[in-house]
Design an enzyme around this catalytic site. Structure first.
Site, PDB file in Angstrom:
ATOM      1  CE  LYS A 200      28.980  50.020  40.487  1.00  0.00           C
ATOM      2  NZ  LYS A 200      27.887  49.770  39.519  1.00  0.00           N
ATOM      3  CG  HIS A 207      46.949  49.167  40.617  1.00  0.00           C
ATOM      4  ND1 HIS A 207      46.432  47.911  40.393  1.00  0.00           N
ATOM      5  CD2 HIS A 207      47.957  48.991  41.514  1.00  0.00           C
ATOM      6  CE1 HIS A 207      47.090  47.023  41.117  1.00  0.00           C
ATOM      7  NE2 HIS A 207      48.034  47.653  41.793  1.00  0.00           N
ATOM      8  CE  LYS A 236      50.916  46.416  39.712  1.00  0.00           C
ATOM      9  NZ  LYS A 236      51.486  45.886  40.971  1.00  0.00           N
ATOM     10  CD  GLU A 287      46.418  40.979  43.957  1.00  0.00           C
ATOM     11  OE1 GLU A 287      46.078  39.794  44.051  1.00  0.00           O
ATOM     12  OE2 GLU A 287      46.974  41.443  42.963  1.00  0.00           O
ATOM     13  CG  ASN A 289      51.129  41.479  45.142  1.00  0.00           C
ATOM     14  OD1 ASN A 289      51.179  42.474  44.449  1.00  0.00           O
ATOM     15  ND2 ASN A 289      50.252  40.518  44.914  1.00  0.00           N
ATOM     16  NE  ARG A 291      54.440  38.345  43.930  1.00  0.00           N
ATOM     17  CZ  ARG A 291      54.322  39.445  43.202  1.00  0.00           C
ATOM     18  NH1 ARG A 291      55.323  40.319  43.200  1.00  0.00           N
ATOM     19  NH2 ARG A 291      53.242  39.707  42.489  1.00  0.00           N
ATOM     20  NE  ARG A 337      56.556  45.971  35.789  1.00  0.00           N
ATOM     21  CZ  ARG A 337      55.824  45.153  36.539  1.00  0.00           C
ATOM     22  NH1 ARG A 337      55.507  43.946  36.074  1.00  0.00           N
ATOM     23  NH2 ARG A 337      55.404  45.519  37.727  1.00  0.00           N
TER      24      ARG A 337
END
Length: 455
Positions: A200, A207, A236, A287, A289, A291, A337
């Site tokens: 959905k 986030h 991001k 999810e 990550n 790492r 970034r």
């Protein structure tokens, strides 16, 4: 663990080298033919070539990296982020070669790399997941039938996906039928796995992700959250911590959910559990990550911890030596970034950096991988630097970051510095009310402003 081969490049290789030196470990830089002049190669204790410039022939070439590790007598491999960092086969190959892989166990990487498997594990562990299909979709018609049950809009996703590749929003049956074959094709091309599922689509979401640290003695800690809602192409560009959107009660709930997620998969190492949160502060697992992440520096500046040092401690079977209540937000930290890319189209802009003058300021950290004269090639990710500012308050961190970006000067290539400066001036960012739609809203406002200036 005395000698560490760094199977990565650029700013993250420099970052890992710093902690290796601080801990008395020998750092070995692995480099491609295109990177042999980069600063991280000079700064490492040793350096070893791993092949030609194309990433498949060097940084993704497992045989070349393992051969390099054997050649220099390394006893460990740190994969950094991206590249082979979440490749279960590579982690297993390192172990079989007698090398310590600085990361979680291969089987954990494999389970969390498959989003359908990860969703099932989280549901069984009681961690909320976004309402969606429970298994792989057979074809577009099954997707349409499931979408009608969920209600539009829906997000089509690749089970093995990452970096936004293969993701597609659909608002009706026709859009979903059109999107299905192309998203499936991209998933097959990028990941070798074309299994697709639906979620959905949440309007105006945030986030939010939670940093996790888990040792091999059963202790799992959360290292608070990061707000990562400002993204372009699902990637991001600005992260901050603490999140300006969370209240203390929600923060405690989402951090405990992340600990439950890590416990459910038997996680060890440094990792991140990503969530999406709606306007009512309901959150859902996205999810994990498995790492170190690009944005780990935000958490380090906020808490004072060295996450790379914790990675080494865990890999050496040492206990974390921390208590949950001792992990506190000591400061507010924000990271942006800096990419070699067009600030309007966000497309990569390779070329030779003529002048490179990063700001030098108190409470402003620069993690970069380039210098004047560096050739930014089209072979790799266009990230060239991270700027992390911190302060006693969010306003202070914003002010310092704004000043730092005004002082940052790069010539010879296009960068997204103008875009980053505009983010910091935007009212939605200033008052902390932004969502994942920030960039599209910014583009709309920009288009309207141009129309008005022409009329």
């Amino acid at each position: 663990m005395r000698k560490v081969l760094i199977a990565n490049r650029g700013e993250i290789a420099r970052r890992i080298i710093r902690t290796c030196k601080a801990l008395g470990k020998t750092a070995v830089a692995a480099y491609s033919e295109a990177d042999q002049q980069l600063p991280y190669v000079r700064e490492a204790d040793e350096a070893v070539p791993i092949g030609p410039a194309p990433v498949a022939q060097s940084y993704l070439n497992m045989e070349a990296i393992l051969a390099a590790a054997r050649a220099v007598g390394a006893d460990a491999v740190h994969p950094g982020y991206g590249l082979l960092s979440e490749n279960a086969v590579f982690a297993r190959r390192c172990q079989e070669a007698g090398l310590v892989f600085v990361g979680p166990a291969p089987e954990v990487i494999a389970r969390m790399g498959d989003k359908l498997t990860a969703r099932q594990i989280m549901r069984e562990a009681g961690v909320p997941t976004v309402p969606g299909s429970e298994g792989a979709l057979a074809d577009a018609e099954e997707a349409v039938a499931r979408a009608r049950q969920l209600g539009y809009p829906v997000m089509l996703k690749a089970s093995a996906g990452g970096g936004g590749i293969g993701m597609q929003v659909a608002y009706n049956d026709e859009q979903l039928r059109q999107a299905f074959p192309s998203a499936k094709g991209r998933a097959k091309a990028y990941f070798g796995n074309d299994l697709m599922f639906l979620e959905k689509y949440l309007p105006n979401p945030h986030h939010i992700e939670v940093q996790i640290a888990a040792d091999q003695h059963g202790q799992i800690l959360h290292v608070l959250e990061r707000e990562c809602s400002i993204q372009r192409r699902h990637q991001k560009v600005l992260e901050e911590s603490p999140s300006p959107f969370l209240d203390p009660a929600t923060r405690e709930k989402i951090c405990q959910a992340a600990v439950a997620a890590a416990r459910a998969v038997g996680y060890t190492g440094i990792g991140t559990v990503e969530f999406i949160m709606d306007e009512e502060k309901n959150f859902y697992f996205l999810e994990m990550n498995t790492r170190l992440q690009v944005e780990h520096a935000v958490t380090e500046e906020m808490t004072g911890l060295d996450l790379v040092a914790l990675q080494f401690a865990i890999a050496e079977h040492r206990p974390l030596g921390l208590r949950q209540e001792a992990i506190q937000a000591q400061r507010h930290a924000i990271e942006v970034r800096v990419y070699a890319e067009d600030p309007d189209t966000f497309l990569p802009s390779p070329g030779r950096i003529e002048v490179y003058q990063p700001p030098v300021m108190e409470h402003v950290r620069i993690d970069d991988g380039v210098e004047a004269g560096t050739q930014v090639t089209p072979f790799y990710d266009p990230l060239i630097a991270k700027v992390i500012a911190s302060g006693g308050t969010r306003a202070e961190a914003v002010r310092r970051l704004s000043e730092a970006l005004q002082m940052f000067y790069i010539s010879g290539i296009k960068t997204n510095l103008p875009f980053l400066r505009e983010i910091l001036d935007d009212p939605a960012f200033r008052n902390g009310t932004y969502t994942t739609h920030f960039v599209e809203n910014w583009k709309s406002k920009r288009t309207e402003a141009k129309k008005e200036s022409r009329s």
